[in-house]
Design an enzyme around this catalytic site. Structure first.
Site, PDB file in Angstrom:
ATOM      1  CB  SER A   1      -1.318   0.241   0.973  1.00  0.00           C
ATOM      2  OG  SER A   1      -1.857   1.057   0.816  1.00  0.00           O
TER       3      SER A   1
ATOM      4  CG  HIS B   1      -5.910  -2.337   0.971  1.00  0.00           C
ATOM      5  ND1 HIS B   1      -5.245  -2.255  -0.007  1.00  0.00           N
ATOM      6  CD2 HIS B   1      -5.066  -1.513   1.829  1.00  0.00           C
ATOM      7  CE1 HIS B   1      -4.189  -1.193  -0.165  1.00  0.00           C
ATOM      8  NE2 HIS B   1      -4.182  -0.202   1.085  1.00  0.00           N
TER       9      HIS B   1
END
Length: 263
Positions: A93, A226
């Protein structure tokens, strides 16, 4: 417990005899503690995890809110750690953004470049539109980031932990909001990873990394959102180790700027 090697990087298992090294960069709001178990997943690699200001033992330090100054500080810290062994960068990320920009800047300035860049849960042309979240009061901010899927469940469900993480998370999302992609390429091989149900990435976007490197090692998709990484760390670590072994000793583009003559 982490073993400090400097203010910016920590490891749970120093390995001065390991042939290869991996510098790992956590997600937005994340800390080194979340990734120290990777040391056990890569027995033949020395793993060092970045600890950014504003979290854990660095909580009293003001977190960075702009990408450029943070990458500059990280680069100074990283280059102080280099000892001539081949090294790779891996980030998830926000960590992928930071690892990518480090690789770009180091190569651009003729530094000792990584032999591999691993990126997870982020693609450079698909920055999460988080600007509208930043001014929200805490309660609405937490609700919004939960919806975006960028807050781990174990954090959002623990009020005390959430209170500790929020300042760093806000600062990290400001970094993401202010980032502007310039299309920069890296000379080292790139391997990309992601979750099939990641709400922050459209399907197929990880393949865009192929345009950023002369050696694209592919995009691997795993079940999950995620934070798919929590369930698939072993598989990703094994894949990174395999790529590291293949790149060591290679005379590819990634090695052309290594300082073989350094003492």
């Amino acid at each position: 417990m982490p073993c400090p090697t400097g203010r910016w990087f920590a490891t749970a298992d120093p390995r001065p005899d390991a042939a290869r090294r991996l510098f790992l960069f956590p997600h937005a709001g994340g800390s080194a503690a979340s990734y120290l178990r990777w040391c056990a997943l890569l027995p033949d690699v020395e793993v060092l995890v970045a600890q950014l200001p504003g979290r854990q033992e660095r909580r009293a330090e003001e977190p960075y809110r702009r990408t450029g100054p943070l990458v500059e500080a990280l680069r100074t810290a990283l280059e102080a750690e280099l000892d001539g062994r081949p090294y790779a960068l891996f980030g998830h990320s926000l960590g992928a953004l930071l690892a990518y920009r480090l690789a770009v800047d180091i190569e651009r300035d003729g530094g000792e470049v990584p032999v591999l860049l691993g990126v997870s849960g982020w693609a450079p042309e698909r920055v999460l539109p988080v600007e509208a979240l930043l001014p929200l009061p805490d309660a609405r901010f937490v609700t919004a980031v939960r919806r975006f899927g960028v807050l781990p469940a174990e954090v959002s469900e623990d009020p005390e932990l959430l209170a500790l993480v929020l300042p760093a998370l806000r600062a990290d999302l400001a970094l993401v909001a202010g980032y502007r992609d310039d299309g920069a390429r890296v000379g080292c091989p790139v391997a990309a990873y992601g979750g099939r149900a990641d709400p922050t990435l459209e399907r197929g976007r990880l393949s865009e990394w192929a345009a950023r490197t002369p050696v694209f090692l592919g995009a691997s998709a795993f079940p999950g959102g995620h934070f798919y990484l929590a369930d698939h760390a072993i598989a990703i670590a094994s894949d990174l180790a395999r790529h590291l072994q293949r790149t060591e000793g290679d005379d590819s583009i990634a090695h052309r700027k290594r300082h073989d003559s350094r003492p």
